[in-house]
Structures are given as structure tokens and as C-alpha cells.
Design an enzyme around this catalytic site. Structure first.
Site, PDB file in Angstrom:
ATOM      1  N   LYS A  11       0.822  -1.212   0.000  1.00 58.06           N
ATOM      2  CA  LYS A  11       0.000   0.000   0.000  1.00 58.06           C
ATOM      3  C   LYS A  11       0.865   1.275   0.000  1.00 58.06           C
ATOM      4  O   LYS A  11       2.080   1.212   0.229  1.00 58.06           O
ATOM      5  CB  LYS A  11      -0.937  -0.045   1.214  1.00 58.06           C
ATOM      6  CG  LYS A  11      -1.942  -1.208   1.164  1.00 58.06           C
ATOM      7  CD  LYS A  11      -2.892  -1.163   2.367  1.00 58.06           C
ATOM      8  CE  LYS A  11      -3.924  -2.277   2.316  1.00 58.06           C
ATOM      9  NZ  LYS A  11      -4.862  -2.215   3.473  1.00 58.06           N
ATOM     10  N   TYR A  51     -12.325  -2.287  -3.435  1.00 60.15           N
ATOM     11  CA  TYR A  51     -12.821  -2.420  -2.059  1.00 60.15           C
ATOM     12  C   TYR A  51     -14.349  -2.323  -1.988  1.00 60.15           C
ATOM     13  O   TYR A  51     -14.897  -1.988  -0.926  1.00 60.15           O
ATOM     14  CB  TYR A  51     -12.176  -1.358  -1.164  1.00 60.15           C
ATOM     15  CG  TYR A  51     -10.790  -1.757  -0.666  1.00 60.15           C
ATOM     16  CD1 TYR A  51     -10.612  -2.878   0.146  1.00 60.15           C
ATOM     17  CD2 TYR A  51      -9.660  -1.009  -0.984  1.00 60.15           C
ATOM     18  CE1 TYR A  51      -9.359  -3.247   0.622  1.00 60.15           C
ATOM     19  CE2 TYR A  51      -8.400  -1.365  -0.509  1.00 60.15           C
ATOM     20  CZ  TYR A  51      -8.261  -2.484   0.295  1.00 60.15           C
ATOM     21  OH  TYR A  51      -7.025  -2.850   0.771  1.00 60.15           O
ATOM     22  N   ASN A 114      -2.013   0.245   6.834  1.00 59.22           N
ATOM     23  CA  ASN A 114      -1.431  -0.986   7.374  1.00 59.22           C
ATOM     24  C   ASN A 114      -0.574  -1.772   6.375  1.00 59.22           C
ATOM     25  O   ASN A 114      -0.495  -2.990   6.437  1.00 59.22           O
ATOM     26  CB  ASN A 114      -2.523  -1.864   7.993  1.00 59.22           C
ATOM     27  CG  ASN A 114      -3.593  -2.253   6.997  1.00 59.22           C
ATOM     28  OD1 ASN A 114      -3.483  -1.930   5.814  1.00 59.22           O
ATOM     29  ND2 ASN A 114      -4.608  -2.967   7.450  1.00 59.22           N
ATOM     30  N   HIS A 117      -2.055  -5.480   1.567  1.00 62.03           N
ATOM     31  CA  HIS A 117      -3.326  -6.186   1.375  1.00 62.03           C
ATOM     32  C   HIS A 117      -3.005  -7.601   0.923  1.00 62.03           C
ATOM     33  O   HIS A 117      -2.059  -7.813   0.163  1.00 62.03           O
ATOM     34  CB  HIS A 117      -4.171  -5.512   0.282  1.00 62.03           C
ATOM     35  CG  HIS A 117      -5.296  -6.390  -0.186  1.00 62.03           C
ATOM     36  ND1 HIS A 117      -6.501  -6.449   0.472  1.00 62.03           N
ATOM     37  CD2 HIS A 117      -5.360  -7.312  -1.202  1.00 62.03           C
ATOM     38  CE1 HIS A 117      -7.278  -7.356  -0.126  1.00 62.03           C
ATOM     39  NE2 HIS A 117      -6.615  -7.879  -1.147  1.00 62.03           N
ATOM     40  N   GLU A 128      -9.580 -11.083  -7.394  1.00 62.88           N
ATOM     41  CA  GLU A 128      -8.674  -9.930  -7.232  1.00 62.88           C
ATOM     42  C   GLU A 128      -7.531  -9.968  -8.242  1.00 62.88           C
ATOM     43  O   GLU A 128      -7.107  -8.928  -8.752  1.00 62.88           O
ATOM     44  CB  GLU A 128      -8.132  -9.902  -5.801  1.00 62.88           C
ATOM     45  CG  GLU A 128      -9.211  -9.562  -4.777  1.00 62.88           C
ATOM     46  CD  GLU A 128      -8.708  -9.563  -3.342  1.00 62.88           C
ATOM     47  OE1 GLU A 128      -9.530  -9.334  -2.433  1.00 62.88           O
ATOM     48  OE2 GLU A 128      -7.493  -9.782  -3.120  1.00 62.88           O
TER      49      GLU A 128
HETATM   50  N1  UDP Z   1      -9.686  -0.702   7.515  1.00 63.65           N
HETATM   51  C1  UDP Z   1      -9.747   0.539   8.143  1.00 63.65           C
HETATM   52  N2  UDP Z   1     -10.392   0.628   9.347  1.00 63.65           N
HETATM   53  C2  UDP Z   1     -10.955  -0.434   9.962  1.00 63.65           C
HETATM   54  C3  UDP Z   1     -10.886  -1.693   9.331  1.00 63.65           C
HETATM   55  C4  UDP Z   1     -10.239  -1.791   8.107  1.00 63.65           C
HETATM   56  O1  UDP Z   1      -9.249   1.523   7.608  1.00 63.65           O
HETATM   57  O2  UDP Z   1     -11.507  -0.290  11.051  1.00 63.65           O
HETATM   58  C5  UDP Z   1      -8.993  -0.808   6.220  1.00 63.65           C
HETATM   59  C6  UDP Z   1      -7.604  -1.414   6.372  1.00 63.65           C
HETATM   60  O3  UDP Z   1      -6.724  -0.758   5.446  1.00 63.65           O
HETATM   61  C7  UDP Z   1      -7.842  -2.857   5.959  1.00 63.65           C
HETATM   62  C8  UDP Z   1      -8.884  -2.689   4.876  1.00 63.65           C
HETATM   63  O4  UDP Z   1      -9.725  -1.643   5.342  1.00 63.65           O
HETATM   64  O5  UDP Z   1      -6.649  -3.483   5.518  1.00 63.65           O
HETATM   65  C9  UDP Z   1      -9.707  -3.912   4.587  1.00 63.65           C
HETATM   66  O6  UDP Z   1     -10.260  -4.395   5.799  1.00 63.65           O
HETATM   67  P1  UDP Z   1     -10.313  -5.954   6.142  1.00 63.65           P
HETATM   68  O7  UDP Z   1     -11.163  -6.103   7.360  1.00 63.65           O
HETATM   69  O8  UDP Z   1     -10.693  -6.704   4.908  1.00 63.65           O
HETATM   70  O9  UDP Z   1      -8.803  -6.286   6.588  1.00 63.65           O
HETATM   71  P2  UDP Z   1      -7.595  -7.053   5.885  1.00 63.65           P
HETATM   72  O10 UDP Z   1      -8.175  -8.220   5.114  1.00 63.65           O
HETATM   73  O11 UDP Z   1      -6.886  -6.054   4.986  1.00 63.65           O
HETATM   74  O12 UDP Z   1      -6.717  -7.493   7.027  1.00 63.65           O
END
Ligand code: UDP
Length: 143
Positions: A11, A51, A114, A117, A128
Site C-alpha cells: 500500500k 474495495y 497498514n 493487502h 482480485e
Molecule cells: N480498515 C480501516 N479501518 C478499519 C478496518 C479496516 O481503515 O476499522 C482498512 C484497512 O486498510 C484494511 C482494509 O480496510 O486493511 C480492509 O479491511 P479488512 O477487514 O478486509 O482487513 P484485511 O483483510 O486487509 O486485514
């Protein structure tokens, strides 16, 4: 165990920290092979489409803004059990809860920025991967 493919996105926060090589090393150290890669600055439409599953979540707008704030590195990783192996080395969504030594523990600052992805199921991985790459752009290893 089967050979699988999964989608990785490094990212904008991690690209901005010059951490592409460091993160690719983590992939390679657990046997994941990079079989396609492209640096891209996502458009708003591309980020929203990628997303779309989160479009009703309160963080959606900020997530899209973050994902278009700089270039990303999109890659396809291949290996035994690739989807789960990749998720394991990424660590928990919130880096503060990510296990020591995981990518998010070492490269990410916050739950919304974070670093990486990774597809969370084989079915999502297929969708994807095809969102970003044509089949002919994947380069399985021949040696
Ligand atoms: N995200 C965020 N706030 C939250 C939860 C998720 O900004 O409270 C963002 C974060 O960048 C995350 C992405 O949305 O990686 C997708 O969320 P998911 O729950 O699918 O997590 P991942 O699969 O990326 O661990």
C-alpha cells in the site's frame, strides 16, 4: 497442500517508506514466488471497485483516499497454500495486534494505513488477480 495464487498489494504508506524490497524479501523467505508485478497509482474508481465489499463501512471513504494517496505495488504470489501463508506473514489488520515479526507489525503504523493487502480466500484471490492482471501477464516459473 495445493499450489495457489494470491493477490498482494503493497500500500502507499509502505511504498512511501521505500519498503517494497523489504516486504518482497518476506514473501520470498517463506517460499512465495512473485509471478506478476506492477506499480500503479490507482484511480478513485479502481480503488472503489477493488474495495466495493466495504462500500457501506464507515471507513470506506478514508480507505479509498488512502489507497490513491500514492503508488502501490500490485503482485501475484504463487506457492503451496499461498493464500494462508501470505495472510499469516501479513499479520492482523491492526498492526498493534499483529504478531511480532509479521509485515504489519514491522512496517505499519495504524489499522487504516497498514502496509499490505492480501486476498483472504482462494475465491477472492481469483477475482482480485483478474481485477489487475490478464492471464497472459502471469509468469509461472519454468526453472
Ligand atoms: N480498515 C480501516 N479501518 C478499519 C478496518 C479496516 O481503515 O476499522 C482498512 C484497512 O486498510 C484494511 C482494509 O480496510 O486493511 C480492509 O479491511 P479488512 O477487514 O478486509 O482487513 P484485511 O483483510 O486487509 O486485514
Amino acid at each position: 497442500m495445493a499450489v495457489e495464487r494470491t493477490l498482494s498489494i503493497i500500500k502507499p504508506d509502505a511504498v512511501g517508506k521505500n519498503a517494497i524490497g523489504g516486504i518482497y524479501s518476506r514473501f520470498e523467505s517463506v517460499g512465495l514466488r512473485i509471478v506478476a508485478a506492477r506499480m500503479k497509482h490507482l484511480t478513485q474508481k479502481e480503488a472503489e471497485g477493488f474495495y466495493a465489499v466495504h462500500s457501506e463501512r464507515p471507513f470506506f471513504k478514508d480507505l479509498v483516499s488512502f489507497m490513491i494517496s500514492g503508488p502501490v505495488m500490485v503482485s501475484v504470489l504463487e506457492g503451496e497454500n499461498a493464500v494462508a501463508v501470505h495472510r499469516d506473514i501479513m499479520g492482523a489488520t491492526n498492526p498493534k495486534q499483529a504478531a511480532p515479526g509479521t509485515i504489519r507489525a514491522d512496517f505499519a503504523e495504524s489499522i487504516d494505513e497498514n502496509a499490505v493487502h492480501g486476498s483472504d480466500s482462494l475465491e477472492n484471490a481469483k477475482n482480485e488477480i483478474s481485477y489487475f492482471f490478464r492471464v497472459t501477464e502471469l509468469c509461472p516459473r519454468t526453472r
